[in-house]
Design an enzyme around this catalytic site. Structure first.
Site, PDB file in Angstrom:
ATOM      1  N   ARG A 235       0.864  -1.185   0.000  1.00  0.00           N
ATOM      2  CA  ARG A 235       0.000   0.000   0.000  1.00  0.00           C
ATOM      3  C   ARG A 235       0.901   1.236   0.000  1.00  0.00           C
ATOM      4  NH1 ARG A 235      -4.272  -0.397   4.823  1.00  0.00           N
ATOM      5  NH2 ARG A 235      -5.030   1.557   3.914  1.00  0.00           N
ATOM      6  N   HIS A 236       0.353   2.366  -0.384  1.00  0.00           N
ATOM      7  CA  HIS A 236       1.061   3.646  -0.247  1.00  0.00           C
ATOM      8  C   HIS A 236       1.370   3.884   1.232  1.00  0.00           C
ATOM      9  CE1 HIS A 236      -2.719   5.053   1.398  1.00  0.00           C
ATOM     10  NE2 HIS A 236      -3.302   4.405   0.402  1.00  0.00           N
ATOM     11  N   ASN A 242      -5.899   8.867   5.639  1.00  0.00           N
ATOM     12  CA  ASN A 242      -5.795   7.724   6.566  1.00  0.00           C
ATOM     13  C   ASN A 242      -5.761   8.227   7.997  1.00  0.00           C
ATOM     14  OD1 ASN A 242      -3.479   5.879   4.421  1.00  0.00           O
ATOM     15  ND2 ASN A 242      -5.693   5.638   4.627  1.00  0.00           N
ATOM     16  N   ARG A 287      -1.098   9.690  -3.556  1.00  0.00           N
ATOM     17  CA  ARG A 287      -0.436   9.001  -2.434  1.00  0.00           C
ATOM     18  C   ARG A 287       0.442   7.837  -2.874  1.00  0.00           C
ATOM     19  NH1 ARG A 287      -5.981   8.453  -2.328  1.00  0.00           N
ATOM     20  NH2 ARG A 287      -6.997   6.450  -1.839  1.00  0.00           N
ATOM     21  N   GLU A 308      -7.741   3.215  -6.098  1.00  0.00           N
ATOM     22  CA  GLU A 308      -8.528   2.601  -5.014  1.00  0.00           C
ATOM     23  C   GLU A 308      -9.990   2.426  -5.427  1.00  0.00           C
ATOM     24  OE1 GLU A 308      -8.883   0.599  -3.008  1.00  0.00           O
ATOM     25  OE2 GLU A 308      -8.479   1.230  -0.964  1.00  0.00           O
ATOM     26  N   HIS A 374      -3.503   0.378  -3.335  1.00  0.00           N
ATOM     27  CA  HIS A 374      -4.410   0.713  -2.233  1.00  0.00           C
ATOM     28  C   HIS A 374      -5.005  -0.553  -1.626  1.00  0.00           C
ATOM     29  CE1 HIS A 374      -4.381   4.884  -3.793  1.00  0.00           C
ATOM     30  NE2 HIS A 374      -4.207   4.252  -4.944  1.00  0.00           N
TER      31      HIS A 374
HETATM   32  O1  F6P Z   1      -9.186   3.555   4.273  1.00  0.00           O
HETATM   33  C1  F6P Z   1      -8.283   3.397   3.244  1.00  0.00           C
HETATM   34  C2  F6P Z   1      -8.957   2.792   2.022  1.00  0.00           C
HETATM   35  O2  F6P Z   1      -7.977   2.600   1.037  1.00  0.00           O
HETATM   36  C3  F6P Z   1     -10.121   3.630   1.458  1.00  0.00           C
HETATM   37  O3  F6P Z   1      -9.748   4.620   0.546  1.00  0.00           O
HETATM   38  C4  F6P Z   1     -11.002   2.574   0.836  1.00  0.00           C
HETATM   39  O4  F6P Z   1     -12.313   3.015   0.618  1.00  0.00           O
HETATM   40  C5  F6P Z   1     -10.885   1.492   1.868  1.00  0.00           C
HETATM   41  O5  F6P Z   1      -9.553   1.531   2.348  1.00  0.00           O
HETATM   42  C6  F6P Z   1     -11.167   0.111   1.346  1.00  0.00           C
HETATM   43  O6  F6P Z   1     -11.253  -0.780   2.427  1.00  0.00           O
HETATM   44  P1  F6P Z   1     -12.690  -1.331   2.879  1.00  0.00           P
HETATM   45  O7  F6P Z   1     -13.224  -2.034   1.680  1.00  0.00           O
HETATM   46  O8  F6P Z   1     -12.373  -2.251   4.030  1.00  0.00           O
HETATM   47  O9  F6P Z   1     -13.575  -0.174   3.279  1.00  0.00           O
END
Ligand code: F6P
Length: 422
Positions: A235-236, A242, A287, A308, A374
């Protein structure tokens, strides 16, 4: 579109100049529609595993595996041959029964090296499903030698053999046995891959193949190979979003995230210093680009497909805010995170689908690749290589500041993790 179709692939590695040696064989039973299931029988081979993973991405299937003892693959033993024929026919019966219950893609991984065996299977398939044979041929002695050595070191077939030389001799004689009975595939629908392993040209012969899924499989086979190389997933570094618990967006790195970017660069430069052809892949979001920033010695490629998951109307919100302001959306996602699609955004299934070209490119690369992306995207990519079931994907742990090294190779995929920061 709902008629079941049956494809039978046969995978044979023909080794050496004179010898026609079989390392393994593979059969696939396939349907045209998005498939709910895949059945894989027999010994697990890297190419069949790669193909299985790919069909998994194409079709969102559930995987089931059965492993047989290596002794079934000996060709010089009449009892062994009989046992193998029996196993093959039982496996085939199982597959046909399973397909009649709605299964649509199956991989039959077994030693179907004689015309007689193939005829037996084809007769059984008649009126039930279609078949495609797959044969891979390799005439490069160096590759054969490398593959045999890797097979002994890494294959579960030899996991209980502590003596490398004994394993090596055993495998060589296994190949001799196959050579004696081998008859090239000339019947029905087939794909032959000839000397494509080295990556220096080679040939693919496609006979009597048509349709979407078989076409995609030919495309996949043209691109995939078993040359060992690592793929590094990370990941970044921690982003400002975050830090605040906000999802999506396009924020820059936090101070901690910047420290990770430097540590990652040191790691990559050490780990890949002799790998001149390596490359760094990022998403198009700041990022990941910023995380790749300090790495200087390798070319960088931005992929939109690595962006992402698109959180649509929820982009930039915290999970708390979604729960408070859009409780129904929050609940729906909680109940089926895999299929839930953010309003005007994406679901995990959408992400998996858009990753197909990235996966094909990763399969095609012969040099190491560092993928900086991501959480959701890396869950999907990681699940592809680690062969994790679809339903687990949205819940796979994908921590920040950690590198997952996937080692691709002849006997499948190995994994190592490096946690660069606490
Ligand atoms: O929180 C970081 C992130 O990369 C968000 O940008 C993204 O929506 C999320 O994680 C994805 O994870 P999850 O599917 O568990 O919400």
């Amino acid at each position: 579109m709902n008629s079941l179709q049956f494809h039978y692939f046969r995978l044979v590695f023909l080794l050496g100049e004179r010898p026609l040696l079989q390392l393994n064989s593979l059969a696939i039973f396939a349907g045209w529609v998005i498939t709910p299931n895949i059945l894989m029988l027999g010994s697990i081979d890297a190419l069949s595993m790669a193909l299985t993973r790919y069909i998994y991405v194409l079709c969102s299937i559930v995987l089931q595996r059965f492993r047989f003892n290596a002794d079934f693959f000996r060709g010089d033993n009449p009892e062994g041959v009989e046992a193998r024929n029996e196993v093959a026919s039982l496996a085939m019966e199982d597959m046909i029964a399973w397909m009649q219950e709605g299964g649509q893609v199956g991989i039959f991984d077994a030693t179907n090296s004689t015309r007689e065996r193939r005829n037996m299977l084809m007769k059984m398939a008649e009126g039930n499903c279609k078949m495609i044979f797959l044969e891979t041929l390799c005439n490069d002695k160096r590759i054969i030698e490398r593959n045999i050595r890797l097979k002994i070191q890494q294959s579960p077939d030899y996991a209980e053999q502590p003596d490398f030389e004994a394993g090596y001799e055993d495998f060589k004689s296994r190949l001799d046995n196959y050579e004696k009975v081998y008859e090239p595939v000339e019947e029905g629908s087939y794909i032959k891959m000839i000397d494509m392993v080295s990556g220096n040209g080679g040939q693919i012969q496609v006979n009597n193949i048509s349709g979407y899924l078989p076409g995609r499989i030919v495309f996949f086979l043209v691109n995939t190979h078993l040359t060992p190389r690592p793929i590094l997933l990370t990941r970044h570094g921690e982003s400002r979003h975050n830090l605040r618990g906000r999802i999506g967006g396009d924020s820059l790195l936090s101070d901690t995230g910047e420290i990770y970017a430097k540590k990652l660069s040191n790691f990559v430069e050490k780990r890949l210093k002799s790998e001149k052809a390596a490359s760094i892949w990022t998403s198009t979001l700041q990022r990941t680009i910023q995380t790749a920033g300090p790495i200087v010695d390798f070319p960088k490629i931005q992929w939109r497909a690595l962006d992402e998951i698109n959180a649509g109307v929820c982009d930039g919100m915290t999970y708390e805010e979604i729960k408070r302001n859009m409780p129904e959306e929050y609940e729906s996602r909680k109940n089926d995170k895999l299929r839930y699609r953010y309003p005007r955004g994406e679901s995990y299934l959408d992400v998996i689908q858009r990753l197909e070209p990235v996966i094909i490119e990763l399969e095609r690369q012969r040099a190491p690749v560092v993928v900086i992306s991501h959480q959701a995207v890396l869950r999907a990519l990681y699940a592809y290589f680690a062969d994790r079931p679809l339903k687990e994907i949205p819940h796979i742990e994908m921590p920040l500041h950690t590198i997952i090294e996937i080692q691709m190779g002849v006997t499948g995929v190995q994994e190592k993790r490096y946690k660069l920061m606490d």
